[in-house]
Scaffold this motif. Structure first.
Motif, PDB file in Angstrom:
ATOM      1  N   SER A 138      58.357 -14.086 -21.321  1.00  0.00           N
ATOM      2  CA  SER A 138      57.192 -14.194 -22.206  1.00  0.00           C
ATOM      3  C   SER A 138      57.076 -15.592 -22.796  1.00  0.00           C
ATOM      4  O   SER A 138      55.983 -16.149 -22.884  1.00  0.00           O
ATOM      5  N   ILE A 139      58.205 -16.163 -23.198  1.00  0.00           N
ATOM      6  CA  ILE A 139      58.200 -17.507 -23.772  1.00  0.00           C
ATOM      7  C   ILE A 139      57.765 -18.525 -22.710  1.00  0.00           C
ATOM      8  O   ILE A 139      56.948 -19.405 -22.982  1.00  0.00           O
ATOM      9  N   LYS A 140      58.299 -18.365 -21.508  1.00  0.00           N
ATOM     10  CA  LYS A 140      57.943 -19.275 -20.417  1.00  0.00           C
ATOM     11  C   LYS A 140      56.446 -19.159 -20.108  1.00  0.00           C
ATOM     12  O   LYS A 140      55.757 -20.167 -19.947  1.00  0.00           O
ATOM     13  N   THR A 141      55.948 -17.928 -20.039  1.00  0.00           N
ATOM     14  CA  THR A 141      54.526 -17.700 -19.767  1.00  0.00           C
ATOM     15  C   THR A 141      53.665 -18.286 -20.887  1.00  0.00           C
ATOM     16  O   THR A 141      52.656 -18.935 -20.615  1.00  0.00           O
ATOM     17  N   ALA A 142      54.077 -18.080 -22.136  1.00  0.00           N
ATOM     18  CA  ALA A 142      53.328 -18.619 -23.273  1.00  0.00           C
ATOM     19  C   ALA A 142      53.319 -20.145 -23.233  1.00  0.00           C
ATOM     20  O   ALA A 142      52.291 -20.779 -23.500  1.00  0.00           O
ATOM     21  N   HIS A 143      54.455 -20.730 -22.881  1.00  0.00           N
ATOM     22  CA  HIS A 143      54.551 -22.185 -22.789  1.00  0.00           C
ATOM     23  C   HIS A 143      53.605 -22.709 -21.707  1.00  0.00           C
ATOM     24  O   HIS A 143      52.875 -23.677 -21.922  1.00  0.00           O
ATOM     25  N   LEU A 144      53.606 -22.048 -20.539  1.00  0.00           N
ATOM     26  CA  LEU A 144      52.702 -22.453 -19.462  1.00  0.00           C
ATOM     27  C   LEU A 144      51.246 -22.285 -19.882  1.00  0.00           C
ATOM     28  O   LEU A 144      50.406 -23.152 -19.616  1.00  0.00           O
ATOM     29  N   THR A 145      50.953 -21.172 -20.551  1.00  0.00           N
ATOM     30  CA  THR A 145      49.590 -20.921 -21.027  1.00  0.00           C
ATOM     31  C   THR A 145      49.171 -21.995 -22.027  1.00  0.00           C
ATOM     32  O   THR A 145      48.058 -22.527 -21.957  1.00  0.00           O
ATOM     33  N   ASN A 146      50.074 -22.342 -22.949  1.00  0.00           N
ATOM     34  CA  ASN A 146      49.771 -23.388 -23.940  1.00  0.00           C
ATOM     35  C   ASN A 146      49.522 -24.729 -23.249  1.00  0.00           C
ATOM     36  O   ASN A 146      48.613 -25.466 -23.632  1.00  0.00           O
ATOM     37  N   ASN A 147      50.312 -25.044 -22.245  1.00  0.00           N
ATOM     38  CA  ASN A 147      50.118 -26.302 -21.513  1.00  0.00           C
ATOM     39  C   ASN A 147      48.774 -26.315 -20.796  1.00  0.00           C
ATOM     40  O   ASN A 147      48.068 -27.323 -20.805  1.00  0.00           O
TER      41      ASN A 147
END
Length: 185
Positions: A138-147
């Protein structure tokens, strides 16, 4: 583990001596399979006299199994996801002349209680590992989404800035043309 061909639980015994031998045992077979299928502890006090024990799988254990204790490890829903399998309880008695007496014994109620507690701890640890994996994803996905959002906002900002500069230039031209017309009047 789960057999991907039919999505049924398949018990695997992994030989820890050489680390390479693997043998699949059909679901519900042997004391480990019965423990998974029933979700109950199985205590075999003498494998030679107990039909629940399957000696043909002894080679995976790399020794002759005389006593066995199988305790299901359960997931968050209470379903068996694995088994804690203990074999050949041994008691080592130390004497003053340094001759050690090693003998096989049956697993007791205390052993059963300790094994159940250990299996519960293993189950909780596995649940936490799964939750940590989910959280990490989830953190990785959120980070990618934020980028991606940042990149998109930068593109929009650049596009808008270009439009503003173009509009400003056009406005300047329009103001200049208006002033020129007014001077001619």
């Amino acid at each position: 583990s789960t057999d991907p061909t039919n999505d049924r639980f398949v018990e695997e015994i992994i030989c820890t001596v050489d680390g390479r031998s693997r043998e699949k045992i059909p679901f519900g077979t042997g004391c480990v399979g019965l423990s998974v299928k029933s979700g109950l502890l199985i205590n075999i006090k003498n494998t030679a006299d107990d039909q629940r024990y399957q000696s043909k799988y002894d080679r995976a254990a790399s020794c002759t199994v005389k006593t066995a204790l199988a305790v299901p490890v359960k997931d968050a829903s209470g379903n068996p996801s694995g088994v804690l399998y203990l074999i050949n309880k041994r008691i080592i008695e130390y004497s003053s002349d340094e001759d050690n007496d090693v003998s096989n014994h049956e697993f007791t109620e205390l052993d059963e209680t300790l094994a159940c507690n250990l299996a519960a701890c293993i189950g909780v640890a596995l649940i936490h590992i799964d939750k940590i994996k989910q959280l990490s994803y989830s953190i990785k996905t959120a980070h990618l989404t934020n980028n991606r959002m940042k990149e998109n906002l930068e593109k929009i900002a650049d596009s808008n800035l270009h439009k503003i500069k173009k509009t400003r230039k056009n406005t300047s031209l329009l103001v200049g043309a208006t002033c020129a017309l007014m001077n001619n009047i």
